[in-house]
Design an enzyme around this catalytic site. Sequence first.
Site, PDB file in Angstrom:
ATOM      1  N   GLN A  19     -12.584  10.984  14.489  1.00  0.00           N
ATOM      2  CA  GLN A  19     -11.992  10.926  13.156  1.00  0.00           C
ATOM      3  C   GLN A  19     -12.282  12.198  12.379  1.00  0.00           C
ATOM      4  O   GLN A  19     -11.432  12.712  11.650  1.00  0.00           O
ATOM      5  CB  GLN A  19     -12.540   9.712  12.397  1.00  0.00           C
ATOM      6  CG  GLN A  19     -11.636   9.218  11.284  1.00  0.00           C
ATOM      7  CD  GLN A  19     -10.278   8.772  11.797  1.00  0.00           C
ATOM      8  OE1 GLN A  19     -10.157   8.212  12.873  1.00  0.00           O
ATOM      9  NE2 GLN A  19      -9.235   9.047  11.043  1.00  0.00           N
ATOM     10  N   HIS A  64      -9.969  15.402  12.472  1.00  0.00           N
ATOM     11  CA  HIS A  64      -8.679  15.456  11.771  1.00  0.00           C
ATOM     12  C   HIS A  64      -8.683  16.538  10.699  1.00  0.00           C
ATOM     13  O   HIS A  64      -7.658  17.165  10.441  1.00  0.00           O
ATOM     14  CB  HIS A  64      -8.368  14.107  11.120  1.00  0.00           C
ATOM     15  CG  HIS A  64      -7.727  13.133  12.046  1.00  0.00           C
ATOM     16  ND1 HIS A  64      -6.457  13.298  12.535  1.00  0.00           N
ATOM     17  CD2 HIS A  64      -8.180  11.964  12.587  1.00  0.00           C
ATOM     18  CE1 HIS A  64      -6.148  12.286  13.324  1.00  0.00           C
ATOM     19  NE2 HIS A  64      -7.179  11.473  13.376  1.00  0.00           N
ATOM     20  N   HIS A 124      23.564 -16.741 -21.139  1.00  0.00           N
ATOM     21  CA  HIS A 124      23.079 -17.332 -19.894  1.00  0.00           C
ATOM     22  C   HIS A 124      23.471 -18.801 -19.827  1.00  0.00           C
ATOM     23  O   HIS A 124      23.966 -19.307 -18.811  1.00  0.00           O
ATOM     24  CB  HIS A 124      21.550 -17.202 -19.797  1.00  0.00           C
ATOM     25  CG  HIS A 124      21.077 -15.845 -19.397  1.00  0.00           C
ATOM     26  ND1 HIS A 124      21.237 -14.734 -20.185  1.00  0.00           N
ATOM     27  CD2 HIS A 124      20.424 -15.418 -18.267  1.00  0.00           C
ATOM     28  CE1 HIS A 124      20.704 -13.669 -19.579  1.00  0.00           C
ATOM     29  NE2 HIS A 124      20.204 -14.074 -18.410  1.00  0.00           N
TER      30      HIS A 124
END
Length: 440
Positions: A268, A271, A428
């Site tokens: 890791q 990276h 409505h």
Amino acid sequence: MFSKKTFKFIKQLMQVYRNITPDEIKRLILRPGKNNTEVEQIVQPILNAVKQEKDLAIHKYTHEHDGVLLNTLEVTPDEKLQCSQQLSDDLKSAIKQAKENIEKFHEAQRDPILEVETMPGVHCWRKSLPIQKVGLYVPGGTAPLFSTVLMLAVPAKVAGCSEIVICTPPQKDQTIHPAIIYAAELSGVHRIFKIGGAQAIAAMAYGTETVPQVFKIFGPGNQYVAVAKQLVNKDGVAIDLFAGPSEVLILADHTANPVYVASDLLAQAEHGKDSHCLLVTTSQDLLDNVQIHLKKQIETNSRFEILQASIKNFRLILVKDLNEGIAFSNLYAPEHLIIATQNAKDISQNIENAGSVFIGHHTPVSVGDYASGTNHTLPTNGSAIAYSGVSLDSFIKKVTFQELTIEGLKNIGPIVKEMAEAEKLPAHSNSISVRLNDNG
């Protein structure tokens, strides 16, 4: 080869914590903060220039930032044909198998259309529809990340996106690494552009004479790419994730192999210099042995300069028991979580916050990075408390439908009228009344 002096320096950089207090926990779950103001001041003019000058600005910034004068922005048909000949059969076979695994996993994520009758005569359902135009950013940088092509293009193709484009930085000779082109062709990408950095994000967000405008942008990148994605998102262009530096947390007990643990931390860490790597363990012996193997493995790694820098972000934490370790992990919400313990699968049932979980001593993060089938584009910086990694859902939108019979309208109409009138929205209510009162 590292000298003993360098080894001692590396050991001093690794931060070891024992008997952590609540205040230390709060500090340890924080990622190194960054002030993006300076980066924004660099990126925003690039976005503005591409929006106004289009291809001309792309050529300018590619020359200025990548040192490349491009003859054409798009990968040509001839380049696509040649890429296969430039790769070994073994690599092509590996890419094909990884593509099949990713495709199988994401294909299984399709939701069936389920129709529900919420009341007699009231029928509702939801349908998944692909985002029509998507742009994928694939970093070039220190390594050609053709695996990212697979992780983004395969689910886009499975989702049914009608236009899939890639932007990736060109090499000094104006080419794109053949593995990126090969993976793109295999995955069904429609067009590939030789553009990197913030200018690539701008091109996909706003469109140019050559690059089509897309509806959503995916993919990792450096701080300039990350900030560019955030800024175009403010302009209404959807993005996948607000990505930060890569991170891993390894939850381990006395059964863990220190060689494996050290290798996973370094996998890791390589990276980037800002990667965040944590070991949370119940075993003092493991903690001590992991430090020994970290130093041994760093010495033989070709990316040792990156590792030497990123190791300052290592946190080796001794906890009293696994319950404390699980609680810490859930607070930290890692991008990648490895559970290297006895009964690891049982322990995984207690995980609430993580981007992707790797269970047991034989499941390194690298399998998820490349070929197991799960996606490697994951939430970082603690955002796994609320966000998921890229999946099939990332490439689709879900549209709801409803259809009423006359019986259904009679059943639900009075309910709607009552609620609309209470909210003082007479139109409505009237939209129901005119139908109920219609004798036609």
